[in-house]
Design an enzyme around this catalytic site. Structure first.
Site, mmCIF file in Angstrom:
data_model
loop_
_atom_site.group_PDB
_atom_site.id
_atom_site.type_symbol
_atom_site.label_atom_id
_atom_site.label_comp_id
_atom_site.label_asym_id
_atom_site.label_seq_id
_atom_site.Cartn_x
_atom_site.Cartn_y
_atom_site.Cartn_z
ATOM 1 N N ARG A 1 0.765 -1.242 -0.028
ATOM 2 C CA ARG A 1 -0.084 0.124 0.078
ATOM 3 C C ARG A 1 0.951 1.011 -0.029
ATOM 4 N NH1 ARG A 1 1.680 1.765 4.104
ATOM 5 N NH2 ARG A 1 0.687 3.841 3.793
ATOM 6 N N GLY A 2 0.286 2.445 -0.317
ATOM 7 C CA GLY A 2 0.886 3.662 -0.343
ATOM 8 C C GLY A 2 1.259 3.958 -1.954
ATOM 9 N N ALA A 3 0.756 5.056 -2.156
ATOM 10 C CA ALA A 3 0.757 5.474 -3.553
ATOM 11 C C ALA A 3 2.084 4.977 -4.566
ATOM 12 C CB ALA A 3 0.364 6.924 -3.798
ATOM 13 N N ARG B 1 -6.923 -0.449 -7.624
ATOM 14 C CA ARG B 1 -7.304 0.560 -6.671
ATOM 15 C C ARG B 1 -7.290 1.889 -7.426
ATOM 16 N NH1 ARG B 1 -4.689 0.896 -0.743
ATOM 17 N NH2 ARG B 1 -6.787 1.868 -0.438
ATOM 18 N N GLN C 1 -3.035 1.862 9.938
ATOM 19 C CA GLN C 1 -1.543 1.998 9.358
ATOM 20 C C GLN C 1 -0.998 2.885 10.259
ATOM 21 O OE1 GLN C 1 -4.717 2.633 7.663
ATOM 22 N NE2 GLN C 1 -4.500 1.992 5.392
ATOM 23 N N ASP D 1 -2.574 10.480 -2.229
ATOM 24 C CA ASP D 1 -2.698 9.408 -3.131
ATOM 25 C C ASP D 1 -2.942 10.081 -4.559
ATOM 26 O OD1 ASP D 1 -2.934 6.434 -2.226
ATOM 27 O OD2 ASP D 1 -3.218 7.911 -0.763
ATOM 28 N N ASN E 1 -6.266 11.897 0.345
ATOM 29 C CA ASN E 1 -5.388 11.070 1.042
ATOM 30 C C ASN E 1 -6.193 10.254 2.191
ATOM 31 O OD1 ASN E 1 -2.730 10.577 2.017
ATOM 32 N ND2 ASN E 1 -3.183 11.362 3.978
ATOM 33 N N LYS E 2 -5.678 9.371 2.809
ATOM 34 C CA LYS E 2 -6.363 8.370 3.755
ATOM 35 C C LYS E 2 -7.420 9.235 4.679
ATOM 36 C CE LYS E 2 -5.724 4.872 3.729
ATOM 37 N NZ LYS E 2 -6.456 4.146 3.014
#
Length: 348
Positions: free
Chosen positions: A46-48, A89, A194, A235, A245-246
């Site tokens: 995960r993470g762009a 995603r 996270q 992201d 973002n998250k």
């Protein structure tokens, strides 16, 4: 150790399984592009930036494994794999960007054997570029952190969210390595935690002092003057500076802005999508409700049987709440609609 990497011996994509942390540091192998897409979708990786490079390696793997006898059929196989990867995603622009960069390489007028090798070389180049980009952002962004600062950080933006080093957490890490005495307040980042699972684990590896707080506690620390800076990643960033973002980032930025605490988003230039005028055009992924409903305490469910839930994975923070956006090309200040495009188009 890199978050995602190519194993030359096995000819496979390997990555740290972020679902197992912090209890176990495990590496999983992806045997084909479909498995890479699954790893992206189920947040093994995960993470762009990390999912972008994972997809690049996944598409290169598809190119190596294709049994096509000619270039047109081979490119058709790549197109199919690319579609699978991009759909994993939708919010993170790095995913589609990485896939399309590999597809452009596949258009070269070369023999099939050379094209297969060219794709893998390009994916590895992207991985190496990601590390260099993150180091540059860390160097630039660390100037925004003063000795003695307490920094409030959301989600995970460290080495685990990239190939190595990190974005917002990379800035914090650089400030620490420069000798600045800093403290980090780590949002849990529900529902997948996270922050509590991954950011706290990374901070322990670096020896940076921290405390985990619930997402809802951020306002308390900001209003009481116990946090001097807010840092997070993104992201996708629209042309006007709106940041996806998250989930929970918007509320954090609102609280910080209200209490005159600077808010910084740290992103590689590849995360900026100048084709989107504003954040309303950014697709927001909604994940399975079980991520919210499945939380347990002492083995018991915290929700009533039959409960429903909504689970958007991201929210959009309007550019008006941001103090600056840190990229590897420079620190961008308002007006973002002008300065973001100008900075990204400038040569380093």
């Amino acid at each position: 150790m890199r978050t995602v990497f190519w194993d030359d011996t096995a000819c496979l994509v390997k990555m740290i399984d972020q679902r197992a942390l912090p209890a176990r540091l495990e590496v999983v192998a992806c045997q084909n592009a479909s498995r890479v897409a699954e790893a992206i979708a189920d947040m093994t990786v995960r993470g762009a930036p990390a999912i972008g490079v994972s997809a690049a390696f996944g598409l290169a793997l598809a190119g190596l494994q294709s049994t096509a006898a000619d270039v047109p059929a081979w490119r058709a196989d790549l197109a199919s794999a690319a579609e699978t990867l991009i759909s994993a995603r939708p919010t993170a622009v790095n995913l589609a960007w990485a896939v399309h960069r590999i597809l452009r390489v596949a258009e070269a007028n070369l023999p099939l054997a050379d094209l297969r090798e060219r794709l893998l070389s390009e994916a590895q180049r992207m991985a190496d570029e990601d590390v260099a980009t993150n180091r540059r952002m860390a160097e630039l962004g660390s100037a925004l952190i003063q000795d003695g600062d307490t920094i409030l950080h959301h989600c995970n933006t460290g080495a685990l969210a990239t190939v190595d080093w990190g974005t917002a957490l990379g800035v914090i890490r650089m400030a620490h390595e420069q000798g600045k005495l800093i403290f980090v307040l780590v949002d849990e980042t529900r529902p997948r935690l996270q922050g509590a699972r991954l950011t706290a684990w990374e901070l322990q590896q670096y020896g940076i002092p921290y405390a985990i707080i619930s997402d809802g506690a951020s306002g308390y620390f900001l209003r009481s003057g116990q946090a001097q800076k807010v840092f997070f990643g993104a992201d996708r960033v629209a042309a006007n500076g709106d940041v996806a973002n998250k989930i929970g980032t918007y509320m954090l930025a609102l609280a910080a802005h209200t209490n005159d605490v600077p808010v910084y988003s740290v992103v590689p230039s590849t995360t900026v999508d100048l084709s989107l005028a504003n954040g309303d055009q950014i697709p927001i992924e909604e994940r399975d409700a079980d991520e919210v409903l499945g939380i347990q305490i002492k083995g018991e469910s915290v929700v009533p049987t039959g409960a429903k839930a909504r689970n958007p994975a991201f929210d959009v923070t309007p550019h008006s709440l941001l103090t600056a956006i840190v990229t590897e090309k420079g620190i961008v200040y308002p007006p973002f609609i002008e300065n973001l495009a100008r900075t990204l188009r400038a040569e380093n």
